[in-house]
Scaffold this motif. Structure first.
Motif, mmCIF file in Angstrom:
data_model
loop_
_atom_site.group_PDB
_atom_site.id
_atom_site.type_symbol
_atom_site.label_atom_id
_atom_site.label_comp_id
_atom_site.label_asym_id
_atom_site.label_seq_id
_atom_site.Cartn_x
_atom_site.Cartn_y
_atom_site.Cartn_z
ATOM 1 N N TYR A 50 0.811 -1.208 0.000
ATOM 2 C CA TYR A 50 0.000 0.000 0.000
ATOM 3 C C TYR A 50 0.847 1.261 0.000
ATOM 4 C CZ TYR A 50 -4.167 -2.746 0.266
ATOM 5 O OH TYR A 50 -5.170 -3.615 -0.062
ATOM 6 N N LEU A 51 2.026 1.209 0.591
ATOM 7 C CA LEU A 51 2.930 2.350 0.483
ATOM 8 C C LEU A 51 3.314 2.573 -0.971
ATOM 9 C CD1 LEU A 51 5.376 2.010 3.516
ATOM 10 C CD2 LEU A 51 3.474 3.605 3.219
ATOM 11 N N ASN A 52 3.551 1.484 -1.684
ATOM 12 C CA ASN A 52 3.887 1.603 -3.100
ATOM 13 C C ASN A 52 2.701 2.127 -3.905
ATOM 14 O OD1 ASN A 52 6.481 0.631 -2.698
ATOM 15 N ND2 ASN A 52 5.902 -1.505 -3.083
ATOM 16 N N TYR A 53 1.506 1.704 -3.523
ATOM 17 C CA TYR A 53 0.309 2.100 -4.265
ATOM 18 C C TYR A 53 0.031 3.599 -4.107
ATOM 19 C CZ TYR A 53 -4.522 2.141 -5.929
ATOM 20 O OH TYR A 53 -5.670 2.417 -6.621
ATOM 21 N N TYR A 54 0.061 4.089 -2.871
ATOM 22 C CA TYR A 54 -0.230 5.500 -2.624
ATOM 23 C C TYR A 54 0.990 6.398 -2.758
ATOM 24 C CZ TYR A 54 -4.847 4.142 -0.987
ATOM 25 O OH TYR A 54 -6.125 3.652 -0.929
ATOM 26 N N GLY A 55 2.153 5.781 -2.684
ATOM 27 C CA GLY A 55 3.386 6.532 -2.745
ATOM 28 C C GLY A 55 3.887 6.855 -1.349
ATOM 29 N N ALA A 56 5.172 6.613 -1.105
ATOM 30 C CA ALA A 56 5.735 6.895 0.209
ATOM 31 C C ALA A 56 5.619 8.367 0.556
ATOM 32 C CB ALA A 56 7.207 6.458 0.249
ATOM 33 N N ASP A 57 5.478 9.215 -0.484
ATOM 34 C CA ASP A 57 5.291 10.644 -0.258
ATOM 35 C C ASP A 57 3.845 11.062 -0.496
ATOM 36 O OD1 ASP A 57 5.103 10.264 -2.962
ATOM 37 O OD2 ASP A 57 6.458 11.903 -3.513
ATOM 38 N N ALA A 58 2.926 10.097 -0.527
ATOM 39 C CA ALA A 58 1.501 10.343 -0.789
ATOM 40 C C ALA A 58 1.291 11.004 -2.140
ATOM 41 C CB ALA A 58 0.871 11.194 0.315
ATOM 42 N N GLY A 59 2.123 10.648 -3.107
ATOM 43 C CA GLY A 59 2.109 11.338 -4.380
ATOM 44 C C GLY A 59 1.198 10.770 -5.449
ATOM 45 N N ARG A 60 0.696 9.538 -5.259
ATOM 46 C CA ARG A 60 -0.054 8.890 -6.346
ATOM 47 C C ARG A 60 -1.262 9.699 -6.789
ATOM 48 N NH1 ARG A 60 -1.552 3.081 -8.419
ATOM 49 N NH2 ARG A 60 -3.361 3.675 -9.628
ATOM 50 N N PHE A 61 -2.067 10.152 -5.814
ATOM 51 C CA PHE A 61 -3.276 10.898 -6.153
ATOM 52 C C PHE A 61 -3.133 12.379 -5.829
ATOM 53 C CE2 PHE A 61 -4.898 6.561 -5.098
ATOM 54 C CZ PHE A 61 -5.218 6.206 -6.393
ATOM 55 N N ALA A 62 -1.906 12.837 -5.686
ATOM 56 C CA ALA A 62 -1.688 14.238 -5.338
ATOM 57 C C ALA A 62 -2.216 15.131 -6.453
ATOM 58 C CB ALA A 62 -0.198 14.504 -5.119
ATOM 59 N N SER A 63 -2.701 16.273 -6.036
ATOM 60 C CA SER A 63 -3.276 17.210 -7.031
ATOM 61 C C SER A 63 -2.186 17.870 -7.844
ATOM 62 C CB SER A 63 -4.094 18.269 -6.311
ATOM 63 O OG SER A 63 -3.287 18.959 -5.384
#
Length: 292
Positions: free
Chosen positions: A279-292
Motif C-alpha cells: 500500500y505504500l507503493n500504491y499511494y506513494g511513500a510521499d503520498a504522491g499517487r493521487f496528489a493534485s
C-alpha cells in the motif's frame, strides 16, 4: 461507514479556532481522483456541512441517538469538532459551493492538539493512555467520525479518504494512527465470526497492546480459533475494518458497546512503520499517487 462513537467524557472548553480553519488557503488539496478531491475543511461553514453529512449517516441511516439540539439542527456535533481537523471528500461536478459538494468526511486529531484540549475521543472506551505512554518518542493521531454518503461508497472515495489521511500524517510527522471502528448493532454476539477472527488473528500484542476500559470490556473471543472460517469472517467485516487490516493494522483487546450510536466498537492501531509495503507503493511513500 463509521470510525468512532459518542464519548462519555467532554474535553475542556476552549476558545481556540477549529484547527481546520486556522491558517488555511486554497492550496491544501491533498488528492484527486476523477471528479472527487480531498482536502482539509477551510471554514466553519464547511465543518458545519460535514456535521450535516455525519447526521445523515449516523442518525438518519444508522439510528444513532443524538441530543435534542443535534436533532433540531440536523447536525452530528460535539466539542471535539472545534479542535480537530476535518478531512473532506468533495464531488467537484456538483454545482454550488463546497458545502454542497461534501460527500464524505474524516476527523483528525493530532496528539499535540489533544494534549491541550482534554485528550483523545476514544479514551472513553479504550485505555489508550497506557499505549501512548509506552511510546513517548512517537507522535499519535486519532482518526474518527468517518462517513460517506451512500451514493459515494465506492473504491475511489475510500482511496481518497486514505490518501488524505496518509498525506496529512506525513505533513505532520505522525508515527501512529489509531481510532475506533464500528460494527452496526449493540449485540457483539451477532458479529461473533468477525470479532473472533480479529481476536485470534490480528490482536495488538507486546508494545502495541491496548485494551478496552475494564468497565466497558466485551470479549471478542466468541468462537474457538479452529471454528473461524477466515474467508467468511472477512466477508462479514465492515469495509472500513477490512481496509485497515489490508494496510497492516492490529486490533485492541475487547470490544465496546455504544448504545447511543447503535454500534459495537473495536480499536484500530496502525503504526506507520507497519503499513504494508504494497500500500505504500500504491499511494506513494510521499503520498504522491493521487496528489493534485
Amino acid at each position: 461507514m463509521t470510525l468512532d462513537l459518542a464519548p462519555t467524557i467532554a474535553p475542556q472548553e476552549t476558545a481556540q479556532k477549529p484547527a481546520s480553519v486556522a491558517g488555511r488557503s486554497g492550496t491544501d488539496v491533498l488528492g484527486r481522483i476523477g471528479n472527487l478531491e480531498t482536502r482539509i475543511a477551510r471554514s466553519v461553514s464547511e465543518i458545519d456541512a460535514a456535521q450535516a453529512v455525519r447526521y445523515r449517516v449516523f442518525a438518519e441511516e444508522m439510528n444513532a441517538t443524538l441530543s435534542s439540539d443535534a436533532v433540531r439542527r440536523k447536525r452530528d456535533i460535539d466539542a471535539w469538532d472545534m479542535v480537530c481537523d476535518h478531512l473532506l471528500v468533495l464531488d467537484t461536478t456538483i454545482e454550488g459551493d463546497a458545502e454542497e459538494q461534501i460527500v464524505g468526511t474524516y476527523r483528525l486529531l493530532r496528539q499535540d492538539i489533544a494534549a491541550g484540549s482534554g485528550g483523545f475521543y476514544s479514551q472513553s472506551e479504550f485505555d489508550v493512555d497506557a499505549l501512548i505512554a509506552r511510546h513517548a518518542d512517537k507522535r499519535f493521531m486519532e482518526l474518527g467520525r468517518s462517513c460517506v454518503l451512500p451514493a459515494y461508497r465506492t473504491k475511489r472515495t475510500v482511496e481518497l479518504l486514505w490518501q488524505g489521511a496518509w498525506a496529512y500524517s506525513l505533513r505532520h510527522g505522525i508515527d501512529v494512527m489509531f481510532g475506533c471502528a464500528s460494527f452496526h448493532g449493540v449485540v457483539p454476539e451477532e458479529h461473533a465470526l468477525a470479532l473472533s477472527f480479529l481476536h485470534h488473528n490480528v490482536l495488538a500484542k507486546d508494545e502495541w497492546s491496548v485494551s478496552a476500559r475494564p468497565e466497558r470490556f466485551r470479549t471478542m473471543d466468541l468462537m474457538p480459533a479452529e471454528g473461524v472460517d477466515a474467508r467468511k469472517a472477512l466477508v462479514a467485516m465492515p469495509p472500513l475494518v477490512k481496509g485497515y487490516l489490508r494496510l497492516g493494522a492490529a486490533i485492541g483487546d475487547g470490544a465496546v458497546v455504544d448504545h447511543g450510536f447503535n454500534t459495537t466498537d473495536v480499536l484500530i492501531v496502525l503504526p506507520i512503520g507497519k503499513i504494508s509495503g504494497r500500500y505504500l507503493n500504491y499511494y506513494g511513500a510521499d503520498a504522491g499517487r493521487f496528489a493534485s
